[in-house]
Motif scaffolding. Structure first.
Motif: not given
Length: 422
Positions: A154, A18-19, A21-22, A321-324, A25-26, A316
């Motif tokens: 980032l 997931e990290k 991929r994030w 920064f990330i929501e899964i 994507n950025k 993270f």
């Protein structure tokens, strides 16, 4: 006997994926804004593509490539880097014929047999960028500016951009003669690799990572003092453009990069959070590589960065920064609810919502415990009373507030509530 993974490679677990991929994507968002398009490359190529492109005297070709004979007897190598493959594709598909500039980026696994250490693996992942078709120093500056913007997106700020000029083939040839003479006085103090390489490619001595050799290299003649006026002008323009856009940098006159194809600008980005092996990213200009592979004259500029090292630096722990987590966790109570929950979950997912449920369909307490653990935004409670009334119970898992939503329009109502939470 239990079979384990090979030393130097690792499984990338779902949380880490997931990290990654994030971050990817950025990269896609920032690079696309600068006009770059993605290219996907083969994982293996003919061995001579890399030995010819990277350089016979580099560590990669001499020690680190995974090479084997295929069933047809041809030597094949798992790609150790991406630039040579991009150049091969550029020529093979005549990409030079469609427009003056090709701006490409790639992501994917690379393979090098090197000593595993923090952030370095034998199968590792890279993000790379290649701008092909212009001599302009504005390309050098623009690509580095794009990279700095990517790092800022980032959330990274503790890094340093180091730049140098490697000159052109003409002035670098003269510099190599001067460098070779100077190195000769230090051969007894240099490592075995440097002693082997200084005759064929003395620049490799400047790239050595042995501590004593680094100290010696710092006292050797600087390439920036020997480049021609044209190369000085190009390097000066790059610096001026970086200054104009307020991108901080330092000049590192010992920076040569580990590959033979670089000319003019070379650069590296380092972080003080990585210890001795502190490089996050490196690249530069390579104006002759396309011609060396029998393509048309095509000046290029690019970089590559290690995804694992980059991900390790991204903060993270900051939730923004990330929501899964799922949007909704569905709790079903009673036999009738169990019979419709499968179709209900499908309906919610088809409507664009991220949904989880308890497949064991335990007690209310057990299911709510799992809902809490999932960290979903909402929990949708469906029991016999809810089915009879046509209204489901929806609980906001952050505020604890509970409300009724209609079964018929539950997708639209949950979506509206999610936008209000966001």
């Amino acid at each position: 006997m239990q079979i384990k993974s090979i030393r130097g490679v690792k499984d990338i677990m779902p949380e880490e994926v997931e990290k990654c991929r994030w971050v990817e994507n950025k990269a896609n968002q920032v690079f696309t804004r600068y006009g770059f398009r993605e290219i996907r490359l083969p994982i293996f190529e003919k061995t001579n593509l890399f030995s010819r492109g990277i350089g016979e005297d580099t560590d990669i070709v001499e020690k680190e490539m995974y090479t084997f004979d295929d069933r047809g007897g041809e030597k094949i190598t798992l790609r150790p880097e991406g630039t040579a493959s991009v150049v091969r594709a550029f020529i093979e598909h005549k990409m030079y014929a469609t427009q003056t500039m090709q701006k490409l980026y790639y992501t994917g696994p690379m393979f090098r047999y090197e000593r595993p250490q923090a952030g370095r693996f034998r199968q590792f992942y890279q993000i790379g960028v290649e701008a092909m078709g212009s001599h302009s120093p504005s390309i050098d500056a623009e690509v580095m500016i794009m990279l700095m913007e990517f790092f800022n997106v980032l959330g990274l700020n503790q890094f340093e951009l180091q730049i140098n000029s490697l000159g052109c083939n003409k002035c670098r040839c003269e510099y190599q003669k001067t460098l070779k003479k100077s190195i000769k006085d230090h051969l007894s103090d240099l490592c075995e690799n440097c002693n082997k390489r200084y005759q064929k490619n003395p620049l490799r001595v400047l790239d050595c990572k042995v501590k004593r050799d680094i100290e010696i290299a710092s006292e050797l003649p600087k390439i920036t003092e020997h480049i021609c006026n044209e190369c000085k002008f190009h390097f000066g323009q790059v610096q001026a453009l970086l200054n104009e856009t307020q991108v901080p940098f330092t000049i590192n006159s010992s920076l040569v990069r580990g590959l033979d194809y670089y000319t003019h600008t070379a650069f590296e980005v380092t972080s003080n959070k990585l210890g001795a092996q502190n490089s996050i990213c490196g690249g530069g200009r390579y104006n002759t590589l396309v011609e060396e592979f029998e393509g048309p004259p095509t000046p290029c500029f690019g970089f590559a960065l290690g995804l694992e090292r980059l991900v390790s630096l991204v903060p993270f722990n900051e939730k923004k920064f990330i929501e899964i987590n799922p949007d909704v966790f569905v709790v079903s109570l009673g036999e009738e609810a169990k019979s419709i929950v499968f179709s209900l979950v499908h309906k919610l997912r088809s409507g664009g919502l991220s949904v989880e449920r308890d497949y064991d369909e335990g007690s209310m307490k057990s299911q709510m415990r799992k809902a809490n653990k999932s960290a979903s935004l909402f929990t949708l409670i469906v029991g016999e009373n809810e089915i009879k009334s046509g209204n489901y119970q929806l609980k906001n898992m952050h505020s604890g507030k509970q409300s009724c939503i209609t079964a018929v329009s539950c997708v639209e109502e949950i979506k509206t509530l999610i936008t209000q939470v966001a």
